[in-house]
Design a protein around this motif. Structure first.
Motif, PDB file in Angstrom:
ATOM      1  N   LEU A  39       0.820  -1.213   0.000  1.00  0.00           N
ATOM      2  CA  LEU A  39       0.000   0.000   0.000  1.00  0.00           C
ATOM      3  C   LEU A  39       0.854   1.263   0.000  1.00  0.00           C
ATOM      4  CD1 LEU A  39      -2.641  -1.125   2.652  1.00  0.00           C
ATOM      5  CD2 LEU A  39      -2.861  -1.170   0.161  1.00  0.00           C
ATOM      6  N   ILE A  40       2.102   1.133   0.454  1.00  0.00           N
ATOM      7  CA  ILE A  40       2.973   2.299   0.591  1.00  0.00           C
ATOM      8  C   ILE A  40       3.975   2.406  -0.557  1.00  0.00           C
ATOM      9  CG2 ILE A  40       4.736   3.351   2.071  1.00  0.00           C
ATOM     10  CD1 ILE A  40       3.350   1.965   4.443  1.00  0.00           C
ATOM     11  N   ILE A  41       4.514   1.265  -0.982  1.00  0.00           N
ATOM     12  CA  ILE A  41       5.595   1.242  -1.976  1.00  0.00           C
ATOM     13  C   ILE A  41       5.017   0.902  -3.347  1.00  0.00           C
ATOM     14  CG2 ILE A  41       7.768   0.127  -2.622  1.00  0.00           C
ATOM     15  CD1 ILE A  41       8.113  -0.490   0.414  1.00  0.00           C
ATOM     16  N   GLY A  42       5.443   1.630  -4.358  1.00  0.00           N
ATOM     17  CA  GLY A  42       4.919   1.423  -5.703  1.00  0.00           C
ATOM     18  C   GLY A  42       5.500   0.211  -6.416  1.00  0.00           C
ATOM     19  N   ASP A  43       6.758  -0.097  -6.175  1.00  0.00           N
ATOM     20  CA  ASP A  43       7.424  -1.208  -6.850  1.00  0.00           C
ATOM     21  C   ASP A  43       7.116  -2.526  -6.126  1.00  0.00           C
ATOM     22  OD1 ASP A  43       9.236  -2.546  -8.607  1.00  0.00           O
ATOM     23  OD2 ASP A  43      10.754  -2.481  -7.015  1.00  0.00           O
ATOM     24  N   ALA A  44       6.566  -3.490  -6.861  1.00  0.00           N
ATOM     25  CA  ALA A  44       6.137  -4.752  -6.247  1.00  0.00           C
ATOM     26  C   ALA A  44       7.311  -5.559  -5.696  1.00  0.00           C
ATOM     27  CB  ALA A  44       5.356  -5.584  -7.257  1.00  0.00           C
ATOM     28  N   ALA A  47       8.381  -3.951  -2.476  1.00  0.00           N
ATOM     29  CA  ALA A  47       7.329  -4.179  -1.484  1.00  0.00           C
ATOM     30  C   ALA A  47       7.369  -5.619  -0.970  1.00  0.00           C
ATOM     31  CB  ALA A  47       5.966  -3.871  -2.088  1.00  0.00           C
ATOM     32  N   LEU A  48       7.681  -6.564  -1.846  1.00  0.00           N
ATOM     33  CA  LEU A  48       7.789  -7.966  -1.425  1.00  0.00           C
ATOM     34  C   LEU A  48       8.885  -8.139  -0.383  1.00  0.00           C
ATOM     35  CD1 LEU A  48       7.050 -10.965  -1.649  1.00  0.00           C
ATOM     36  CD2 LEU A  48       8.657 -11.115  -3.568  1.00  0.00           C
ATOM     37  N   LYS A  49      10.025  -7.508  -0.606  1.00  0.00           N
ATOM     38  CA  LYS A  49      11.127  -7.610   0.358  1.00  0.00           C
ATOM     39  C   LYS A  49      10.714  -7.050   1.719  1.00  0.00           C
ATOM     40  CE  LYS A  49      14.549  -7.329  -3.287  1.00  0.00           C
ATOM     41  NZ  LYS A  49      15.517  -6.485  -3.980  1.00  0.00           N
ATOM     42  N   TYR A  50      10.088  -5.892   1.715  1.00  0.00           N
ATOM     43  CA  TYR A  50       9.629  -5.304   2.972  1.00  0.00           C
ATOM     44  C   TYR A  50       8.519  -6.138   3.613  1.00  0.00           C
ATOM     45  CZ  TYR A  50      12.433  -1.100   2.542  1.00  0.00           C
ATOM     46  OH  TYR A  50      13.478  -0.224   2.474  1.00  0.00           O
ATOM     47  N   SER A  51       7.668  -6.712   2.777  1.00  0.00           N
ATOM     48  CA  SER A  51       6.593  -7.558   3.285  1.00  0.00           C
ATOM     49  C   SER A  51       7.158  -8.768   4.029  1.00  0.00           C
ATOM     50  CB  SER A  51       5.696  -8.015   2.133  1.00  0.00           C
ATOM     51  OG  SER A  51       4.683  -8.864   2.598  1.00  0.00           O
ATOM     52  N   ILE A  52       8.200  -9.364   3.476  1.00  0.00           N
ATOM     53  CA  ILE A  52       8.851 -10.507   4.127  1.00  0.00           C
ATOM     54  C   ILE A  52       9.444 -10.077   5.468  1.00  0.00           C
ATOM     55  CG2 ILE A  52      10.798 -12.105   3.962  1.00  0.00           C
ATOM     56  CD1 ILE A  52      10.239 -12.152   0.890  1.00  0.00           C
ATOM     57  N   ILE A  53      10.107  -8.948   5.481  1.00  0.00           N
ATOM     58  CA  ILE A  53      10.716  -8.453   6.727  1.00  0.00           C
ATOM     59  C   ILE A  53       9.637  -8.150   7.762  1.00  0.00           C
ATOM     60  CG2 ILE A  53      11.996  -6.523   7.737  1.00  0.00           C
ATOM     61  CD1 ILE A  53      13.565  -6.426   5.035  1.00  0.00           C
ATOM     62  N   PHE A  54       8.571  -7.447   7.365  1.00  0.00           N
ATOM     63  CA  PHE A  54       7.485  -7.124   8.294  1.00  0.00           C
ATOM     64  C   PHE A  54       6.850  -8.392   8.855  1.00  0.00           C
ATOM     65  CE2 PHE A  54       6.032  -2.608   6.858  1.00  0.00           C
ATOM     66  CZ  PHE A  54       7.329  -2.153   6.991  1.00  0.00           C
TER      67      PHE A  54
END
Length: 102
Positions: A39-44, A47-54
């Motif tokens: 929802l925050i980052i435009g590049d998928a 965003a996937l990398k951050y999603s994994i970390i979160f």
């Protein structure tokens, strides 16, 4: 029978509704954690990398909370167990989804 044989009181009639709201709300909030980066980052890919970390951080925190609630002696061990189990399940779901043709 509940009162005399099991020594239990009649449950509150609102308890199922309260339980459903708590479980549903918890599921919704926890389910949003991996989606926030998208929802925050435009590049998928980013965003996937951050999603994994979160997600891994959230699983680690949930493991610590679980160990406190269950009064387990080793909170760090419980946190890593929860993080690894959830991480493996998430990775399996991700790779199975990649096998499905679009």
């Amino acid at each position: 029978m509940m009162k005399f044989e099991l020594q239990l009181d009649k449950p509150d009639e609102m308890q199922p509704i309260y339980s459903a709201l708590v479980i549903g709300g918890s599921y919704l909030l926890a389910g949003m954690i991996p989606l926030i980066p998208y929802l925050i980052i435009g590049d998928a890919r980013t965003a996937l990398k951050y999603s994994i970390i979160f997600t891994l951080c959230a699983l680690f925190i949930f493991g610590i909370l679980k160990s406190k609630v269950l009064r387990q002696p080793n909170a760090l061990k419980a946190a890593f167990e929860t993080m690894i189990t959830g991480g493996v399940a998430a990775a399996a779901a991700f790779f199975i989804a990649r096998l499905i043709p679009t």
